[in-house]
Design a protein around this motif. Structure first.
Motif, short mmCIF file in Angstrom:
data_model
loop_
_atom_site.label_atom_id
_atom_site.label_comp_id
_atom_site.label_asym_id
_atom_site.label_seq_id
_atom_site.Cartn_x
_atom_site.Cartn_y
_atom_site.Cartn_z
N LEU A 182 0.81 -1.21 0.00
CA LEU A 182 0.00 0.00 0.00
C LEU A 182 0.85 1.26 0.00
CD1 LEU A 182 -2.83 1.41 0.41
CD2 LEU A 182 -2.39 1.19 2.87
N LEU A 183 0.47 2.21 -0.84
CA LEU A 183 1.06 3.54 -0.82
C LEU A 183 0.46 4.28 0.37
CD1 LEU A 183 2.64 5.89 -2.17
CD2 LEU A 183 0.57 6.36 -3.51
N THR A 184 1.16 4.25 1.51
CA THR A 184 0.63 4.86 2.72
C THR A 184 0.87 6.36 2.77
OG1 THR A 184 2.69 4.32 3.89
CG2 THR A 184 0.88 2.74 4.07
N GLU A 185 1.94 6.81 2.15
CA GLU A 185 2.27 8.23 2.16
C GLU A 185 2.50 8.71 0.73
OE1 GLU A 185 2.23 10.31 4.56
OE2 GLU A 185 1.88 8.89 6.19
N PRO A 186 1.54 9.43 0.14
CA PRO A 186 1.74 9.93 -1.23
C PRO A 186 3.03 10.72 -1.39
CG PRO A 186 -0.54 10.24 -0.55
CD PRO A 186 0.21 9.77 0.66
N SER A 187 3.47 11.36 -0.30
CA SER A 187 4.70 12.15 -0.39
C SER A 187 5.91 11.29 -0.74
CB SER A 187 4.95 12.89 0.93
OG SER A 187 5.09 11.97 2.00
N THR A 188 5.87 10.00 -0.38
CA THR A 188 6.98 9.10 -0.71
C THR A 188 7.09 8.93 -2.21
OG1 THR A 188 6.75 7.92 1.39
CG2 THR A 188 7.93 6.78 -0.38
N LEU A 189 5.96 8.61 -2.86
CA LEU A 189 5.97 8.45 -4.30
C LEU A 189 6.26 9.78 -4.99
CD1 LEU A 189 5.64 6.71 -6.80
CD2 LEU A 189 3.15 7.01 -6.61
N ARG A 190 5.73 10.85 -4.45
CA ARG A 190 6.00 12.18 -5.03
C ARG A 190 7.51 12.46 -5.05
NH1 ARG A 190 3.13 14.84 -1.86
NH2 ARG A 190 1.30 15.10 -3.19
N ALA A 191 8.18 12.15 -3.95
CA ALA A 191 9.62 12.38 -3.87
C ALA A 191 10.38 11.48 -4.84
CB ALA A 191 10.12 12.15 -2.45
N MET A 192 9.94 10.24 -4.98
CA MET A 192 10.58 9.31 -5.91
C MET A 192 10.50 9.84 -7.34
SD MET A 192 9.17 5.65 -4.55
CE MET A 192 9.95 4.74 -3.21
N ILE A 193 9.32 10.29 -7.71
CA ILE A 193 9.13 10.81 -9.08
C ILE A 193 9.97 12.06 -9.28
CG2 ILE A 193 7.46 11.72 -10.73
CD1 ILE A 193 5.31 10.04 -9.23
N THR A 194 9.89 12.98 -8.31
CA THR A 194 10.62 14.25 -8.42
C THR A 194 12.11 14.00 -8.54
OG1 THR A 194 8.90 15.40 -7.17
CG2 THR A 194 11.07 16.43 -7.29
N ASP A 195 12.66 13.11 -7.73
CA ASP A 195 14.09 12.82 -7.76
C ASP A 195 14.50 12.18 -9.09
OD1 ASP A 195 14.25 13.86 -5.24
OD2 ASP A 195 14.49 11.93 -4.22
N THR A 196 13.64 11.30 -9.60
CA THR A 196 13.96 10.64 -10.87
C THR A 196 13.89 11.62 -12.03
OG1 THR A 196 13.05 8.57 -9.95
CG2 THR A 196 13.44 8.63 -12.32
N LEU A 197 12.93 12.53 -11.98
CA LEU A 197 12.86 13.58 -12.99
C LEU A 197 14.11 14.45 -12.96
CD1 LEU A 197 9.17 14.83 -12.72
CD2 LEU A 197 10.25 13.90 -14.77
N ALA A 198 14.60 14.75 -11.76
CA ALA A 198 15.75 15.65 -11.62
C ALA A 198 17.02 15.05 -12.24
CB ALA A 198 15.99 15.95 -10.14
N GLU A 199 17.08 13.72 -12.31
CA GLU A 199 18.26 13.08 -12.89
C GLU A 199 18.45 13.44 -14.36
OE1 GLU A 199 17.66 9.04 -10.20
OE2 GLU A 199 17.61 8.94 -12.39
N SER A 200 17.32 13.59 -15.06
CA SER A 200 17.41 13.86 -16.49
C SER A 200 17.11 15.32 -16.81
CB SER A 200 16.43 12.95 -17.25
OG SER A 200 15.12 13.07 -16.73
N GLY A 201 17.05 16.16 -15.77
CA GLY A 201 16.71 17.56 -15.96
C GLY A 201 17.90 18.41 -16.31
#
Length: 201
Positions: A182-201
């Motif tokens: 279960l995705l208990t904390e949306p902020s966790t997935l938000r941070a994962m996406i944001t960090d992965t986006l930043a790699e190719s930014g």
């Protein structure tokens, strides 16, 4: 790709309108039990997450399938994009609990070009579309019940060993992060996406 997802969404909405099913179901009861911690009939992952450093990521994942809208899907069409994959099925209690959060995050990251794709491991298209209508899900899902090919494509790639499992895939098609259960904390997935986006930014 944007046109393709727009077409898939339009088809999903149109088809979902003719699919009945907003009445309380056994899945709803189990979801309520899961929320309260009283359910004994379901075992899922514990919500633990894994972050894979870029230098430790495995080979790019390629997978294909047929969406619940009937259209073909090929992950190669997402080349160069960060995207999110969620493994689920309609009667899975934690899948029902996390659905609104996943939808909200998909809307949040849509302007940044981050598509979400579901991989439904157990249902037929009608059940998948009914779920989408019930929870307002606008991103499509692959129906993987027959071959399991989409799931198998991730074997050894921080594999989805629990349902639900949510993966973040980097712009090179490699698994960058996983939430098992279960995705208990949306902020966790938000941070994962944001960090992965930043790699190719």
């Amino acid at each position: 790709m944007k046109n393709r997802f727009a077409t898939a969404l339009a088809g999903a909405v149109a088809t979902a309108l003719v699919v009945s099913g907003c009445a309380p179901t056994e899945g709803d009861r189990l979801a309520d039990e899961f929320r309260s911690g009283t359910g004994q009939g379901y075992i899922s992952g514990d919500g633990a997450y894994t972050i894979v450093a870029p230098e430790d990521r495995q080979s790019p994942v390629s997978f294909q399938g047929v969406l619940d809208t009937g259209e073909p899907f090929d992950s190669d069409d997402l080349a160069g994009q960060v995207y999110v994959v969620n493994f689920w099925y309609a009667s899975c209690p934690p899948c029902r609990v996390e659905a609104p959060d996943l939808q909200a995050l998909s809307e949040e990251f849509a302007p940044q070009g981050v598509p979400f794709i579901g991989i439904n491991i157990r249902d037929r298209a009608a059940q998948s579309l009914a779920f989408a209508e019930e929870f307002g899900i606008t991103y499509p899902s692959i129906i993987d019940i027959e071959s399991g090919a989409a799931r198998l494509a991730f074997a050894g790639q921080v594999a989805p060993n629990a349902v639900p499992t949510t993966l973040v895939v980097d712009a090179q098609g490699r698994v960058a992060a996983r939430i098992s259960g279960l995705l208990t904390e949306p902020s966790t997935l938000r941070a994962m996406i944001t960090d992965t986006l930043a790699e190719s930014g």
